[in-house]
Design a protein around this motif. Structure first.
Motif, PDB file in Angstrom:
ATOM      1  N   PHE A 103      28.813 -43.052 -21.159  1.00  0.00           N
ATOM      2  CA  PHE A 103      28.504 -42.459 -19.965  1.00  0.00           C
ATOM      3  C   PHE A 103      27.286 -43.538 -19.606  1.00  0.00           C
ATOM      4  O   PHE A 103      26.649 -43.351 -18.585  1.00  0.00           O
ATOM      5  N   ALA A 104      27.163 -44.635 -20.797  1.00  0.00           N
ATOM      6  CA  ALA A 104      25.615 -45.352 -20.197  1.00  0.00           C
ATOM      7  C   ALA A 104      26.483 -46.535 -19.632  1.00  0.00           C
ATOM      8  O   ALA A 104      25.667 -47.123 -18.563  1.00  0.00           O
ATOM      9  N   THR A 105      27.776 -46.403 -18.698  1.00  0.00           N
ATOM     10  CA  THR A 105      28.335 -47.582 -18.287  1.00  0.00           C
ATOM     11  C   THR A 105      29.810 -47.165 -17.314  1.00  0.00           C
ATOM     12  O   THR A 105      29.549 -47.755 -16.495  1.00  0.00           O
ATOM     13  N   ALA A 106      30.674 -45.801 -17.829  1.00  0.00           N
ATOM     14  CA  ALA A 106      31.580 -45.574 -17.137  1.00  0.00           C
ATOM     15  C   ALA A 106      30.977 -45.546 -15.571  1.00  0.00           C
ATOM     16  O   ALA A 106      30.089 -44.597 -15.103  1.00  0.00           O
ATOM     17  N   GLN A 107      32.108 -45.519 -15.022  1.00  0.00           N
ATOM     18  CA  GLN A 107      31.864 -45.972 -13.035  1.00  0.00           C
ATOM     19  C   GLN A 107      32.565 -44.130 -12.736  1.00  0.00           C
ATOM     20  O   GLN A 107      33.893 -44.083 -12.542  1.00  0.00           O
ATOM     21  N   ALA A 108      31.789 -43.209 -12.004  1.00  0.00           N
ATOM     22  CA  ALA A 108      32.797 -41.894 -11.512  1.00  0.00           C
ATOM     23  C   ALA A 108      32.808 -42.172 -10.195  1.00  0.00           C
ATOM     24  O   ALA A 108      31.845 -42.799  -9.455  1.00  0.00           O
ATOM     25  N   PRO A 109      33.690 -41.811  -9.396  1.00  0.00           N
ATOM     26  CA  PRO A 109      34.197 -41.535  -7.979  1.00  0.00           C
ATOM     27  C   PRO A 109      32.691 -41.357  -7.172  1.00  0.00           C
ATOM     28  O   PRO A 109      32.476 -40.396  -7.669  1.00  0.00           O
ATOM     29  N   GLY A 110      32.293 -42.423  -5.591  1.00  0.00           N
ATOM     30  CA  GLY A 110      31.650 -41.593  -5.440  1.00  0.00           C
ATOM     31  C   GLY A 110      29.762 -41.453  -5.672  1.00  0.00           C
ATOM     32  O   GLY A 110      29.639 -41.567  -6.968  1.00  0.00           O
ATOM     33  N   LEU A 111      29.009 -40.262  -4.715  1.00  0.00           N
ATOM     34  CA  LEU A 111      27.693 -39.764  -4.830  1.00  0.00           C
ATOM     35  C   LEU A 111      27.588 -39.183  -5.397  1.00  0.00           C
ATOM     36  O   LEU A 111      28.124 -37.779  -4.782  1.00  0.00           O
ATOM     37  N   PHE A 112      26.382 -38.754  -6.091  1.00  0.00           N
ATOM     38  CA  PHE A 112      25.707 -37.021  -6.561  1.00  0.00           C
ATOM     39  C   PHE A 112      24.169 -36.659  -6.169  1.00  0.00           C
ATOM     40  O   PHE A 112      23.591 -37.579  -6.482  1.00  0.00           O
ATOM     41  N   ARG A 113      24.333 -34.945  -5.595  1.00  0.00           N
ATOM     42  CA  ARG A 113      22.625 -35.005  -5.610  1.00  0.00           C
ATOM     43  C   ARG A 113      22.297 -34.968  -7.134  1.00  0.00           C
ATOM     44  O   ARG A 113      20.961 -34.913  -7.322  1.00  0.00           O
ATOM     45  N   LEU A 114      22.979 -35.032  -8.465  1.00  0.00           N
ATOM     46  CA  LEU A 114      22.171 -34.252  -9.462  1.00  0.00           C
ATOM     47  C   LEU A 114      22.885 -35.088 -10.614  1.00  0.00           C
ATOM     48  O   LEU A 114      23.725 -35.035 -10.795  1.00  0.00           O
ATOM     49  N   ALA A 115      22.730 -35.290 -11.921  1.00  0.00           N
ATOM     50  CA  ALA A 115      23.168 -36.239 -12.760  1.00  0.00           C
ATOM     51  C   ALA A 115      22.177 -35.153 -13.916  1.00  0.00           C
ATOM     52  O   ALA A 115      20.882 -34.772 -13.923  1.00  0.00           O
ATOM     53  N   TYR A 116      23.013 -34.967 -15.478  1.00  0.00           N
ATOM     54  CA  TYR A 116      22.111 -34.139 -16.388  1.00  0.00           C
ATOM     55  C   TYR A 116      23.050 -34.710 -17.046  1.00  0.00           C
ATOM     56  O   TYR A 116      24.386 -35.214 -17.370  1.00  0.00           O
ATOM     57  N   LEU A 117      22.579 -34.619 -18.466  1.00  0.00           N
ATOM     58  CA  LEU A 117      22.634 -34.472 -19.723  1.00  0.00           C
ATOM     59  C   LEU A 117      22.169 -33.557 -20.452  1.00  0.00           C
ATOM     60  O   LEU A 117      20.528 -32.837 -20.897  1.00  0.00           O
ATOM     61  N   VAL A 118      22.490 -32.831 -21.974  1.00  0.00           N
ATOM     62  CA  VAL A 118      21.957 -31.739 -22.619  1.00  0.00           C
ATOM     63  C   VAL A 118      21.916 -31.442 -23.432  1.00  0.00           C
ATOM     64  O   VAL A 118      22.825 -32.306 -24.022  1.00  0.00           O
ATOM     65  N   PHE A 119      21.056 -30.922 -24.171  1.00  0.00           N
ATOM     66  CA  PHE A 119      21.538 -30.783 -25.896  1.00  0.00           C
ATOM     67  C   PHE A 119      21.452 -32.172 -26.708  1.00  0.00           C
ATOM     68  O   PHE A 119      22.314 -32.360 -27.525  1.00  0.00           O
ATOM     69  N   ASN A 120      20.231 -32.272 -25.658  1.00  0.00           N
ATOM     70  CA  ASN A 120      20.004 -33.839 -27.347  1.00  0.00           C
ATOM     71  C   ASN A 120      21.248 -35.187 -26.761  1.00  0.00           C
ATOM     72  O   ASN A 120      20.744 -36.374 -27.655  1.00  0.00           O
ATOM     73  N   THR A 121      22.139 -34.906 -25.951  1.00  0.00           N
ATOM     74  CA  THR A 121      23.134 -36.170 -25.852  1.00  0.00           C
ATOM     75  C   THR A 121      22.456 -37.268 -25.083  1.00  0.00           C
ATOM     76  O   THR A 121      23.142 -38.513 -25.823  1.00  0.00           O
ATOM     77  N   ILE A 122      21.471 -37.540 -24.802  1.00  0.00           N
ATOM     78  CA  ILE A 122      20.708 -39.004 -24.708  1.00  0.00           C
ATOM     79  C   ILE A 122      20.293 -39.554 -26.223  1.00  0.00           C
ATOM     80  O   ILE A 122      20.998 -40.699 -26.493  1.00  0.00           O
ATOM     81  N   GLY A 123      19.927 -38.894 -26.964  1.00  0.00           N
ATOM     82  CA  GLY A 123      20.071 -39.888 -28.574  1.00  0.00           C
ATOM     83  C   GLY A 123      21.632 -39.940 -29.127  1.00  0.00           C
ATOM     84  O   GLY A 123      21.530 -40.890 -30.245  1.00  0.00           O
ATOM     85  N   ASN A 124      22.472 -39.248 -28.902  1.00  0.00           N
ATOM     86  CA  ASN A 124      23.816 -40.158 -28.939  1.00  0.00           C
ATOM     87  C   ASN A 124      24.363 -41.611 -28.990  1.00  0.00           C
ATOM     88  O   ASN A 124      25.160 -42.562 -29.120  1.00  0.00           O
ATOM     89  N   LEU A 125      23.321 -42.160 -27.766  1.00  0.00           N
ATOM     90  CA  LEU A 125      23.532 -43.849 -27.121  1.00  0.00           C
ATOM     91  C   LEU A 125      22.240 -44.236 -28.198  1.00  0.00           C
ATOM     92  O   LEU A 125      20.922 -43.637 -27.996  1.00  0.00           O
ATOM     93  N   THR A 126      22.493 -45.063 -29.129  1.00  0.00           N
ATOM     94  CA  THR A 126      21.886 -45.055 -30.450  1.00  0.00           C
ATOM     95  C   THR A 126      20.842 -46.477 -30.536  1.00  0.00           C
ATOM     96  O   THR A 126      20.018 -46.801 -31.640  1.00  0.00           O
ATOM     97  N   THR A 127      20.769 -46.759 -29.790  1.00  0.00           N
ATOM     98  CA  THR A 127      20.376 -47.986 -29.328  1.00  0.00           C
ATOM     99  C   THR A 127      19.179 -48.074 -27.812  1.00  0.00           C
ATOM    100  O   THR A 127      19.542 -47.140 -26.735  1.00  0.00           O
ATOM    101  N   GLN A 128      17.998 -48.691 -27.840  1.00  0.00           N
ATOM    102  CA  GLN A 128      17.131 -48.320 -26.374  1.00  0.00           C
ATOM    103  C   GLN A 128      17.653 -49.513 -25.263  1.00  0.00           C
ATOM    104  O   GLN A 128      17.672 -48.326 -24.012  1.00  0.00           O
ATOM    105  N   ASP A 129      18.728 -50.262 -25.759  1.00  0.00           N
ATOM    106  CA  ASP A 129      19.140 -51.309 -24.907  1.00  0.00           C
ATOM    107  C   ASP A 129      20.559 -49.458 -23.882  1.00  0.00           C
ATOM    108  O   ASP A 129      20.405 -49.846 -22.395  1.00  0.00           O
ATOM    109  N   GLU A 130      20.965 -49.015 -24.599  1.00  0.00           N
ATOM    110  CA  GLU A 130      22.389 -48.510 -24.627  1.00  0.00           C
ATOM    111  C   GLU A 130      21.101 -47.059 -23.666  1.00  0.00           C
ATOM    112  O   GLU A 130      21.716 -46.281 -22.482  1.00  0.00           O
ATOM    113  N   GLN A 131      20.045 -46.827 -24.135  1.00  0.00           N
ATOM    114  CA  GLN A 131      19.700 -45.567 -23.202  1.00  0.00           C
ATOM    115  C   GLN A 131      18.993 -46.114 -21.297  1.00  0.00           C
ATOM    116  O   GLN A 131      19.464 -45.235 -20.858  1.00  0.00           O
TER     117      GLN A 131
END
Length: 219
Positions: A69-97
């Motif tokens: 999810f740090a790089t993958a491209q989904a089709p179209g544009l969105f009004r909202l994007a969200y990450l719940v329950f500490n999932t941002i921490g699954n990216l284990t480097t600052q560069d990935e975040q």
């Protein structure tokens, strides 16, 4: 985590637009959000998790892109994007975040929102010289966070007795401070819209152990 307040919070931001869930997993949030009338698309690295999503009633209209999810491209544009329950921490480097914020900005329409739910690092309760902090202690379950303060890393260790057998697993994370997230957002062309302690919009304070933060993509 109760689902209803999460869905209510996200649906208010999405209004009549589309929502993108990063790390959609089995659809715990995506399915009820979709049932609330918000079109949802997800990104997830695990085909096995997505297969479990597909088996759920109400999931037929939810599209999924398989990838990081740090790089993958989904089709179209969105009004909202969200990450719940500490999932941002699954990216284990600052560069990935940082890359994640940039990727979200590419997916958001002008004026769109990015929401993250994540814990506040528990370092205030970590005595000098110690690296391990318990977060769950019960007769059948133990949980400990092992901190690497120099590198903003932690490993979450879980020990649970199931049917008389001890099961263990450990997960690496990169903890991140609210101000650091704000800077990542600014680098991606977003600004802080709201920060609260929980989905009920209780105020964020110095004693908060987690936060729900919302950034808005600049027009």
């Amino acid at each position: 985590m109760p689902v209803e307040p999460v869905v209510t919070f996200l649906a208010e931001l999405a209004r009549d637009g589309r929502a993108l869930e990063l790390g959609i997993g089995t659809g715990r949030i995506a399915v009820p959000l979709s049932q609330a009338g918000v079109p949802v698309h997800g990104i997830d690295l695990s085909p096995e998790m997505v297969a479990r999503l597909r088996d759920k009633p109400g999931a037929a209209g939810i599209g999924v892109t398989i990838g990081d999810f740090a790089t993958a491209q989904a089709p179209g544009l969105f009004r909202l994007a969200y990450l719940v329950f500490n999932t941002i921490g699954n990216l284990t480097t600052q560069d990935e975040q940082v890359a994640c914020f940039a990727n979200v900005a590419r997916h958001l329409e002008p004026g769109g929102y990015f929401v993250i739910e994540v814990g506040v690092p528990d370092l205030r309760r970590l005595p000098p010289g110690e690296t391990v902090r318990p977060f769950t202690v019960s007769p059948t379950k133990l949980g400990f966070d092992e901190y690497d303060v120099a590198n903003q890393g932690l490993i979450s260790h879980h020990f649970q007795v199931v049917d008389g057998t001890m099961r263990t697993f450990s997960m690496p994370f990169r903890y991140v401070w609210p101000a650091e997230l704000d800077l990542m957002a600014r680098m991606a062309g977003m600004s802080l819209h709201e920060r609260v302690t929980d989905w009920d919009r209780s105020p964020f304070t110095s004693d908060s152990t987690k936060h729900v933060s919302v950034w808005c993509k600049q027009s």
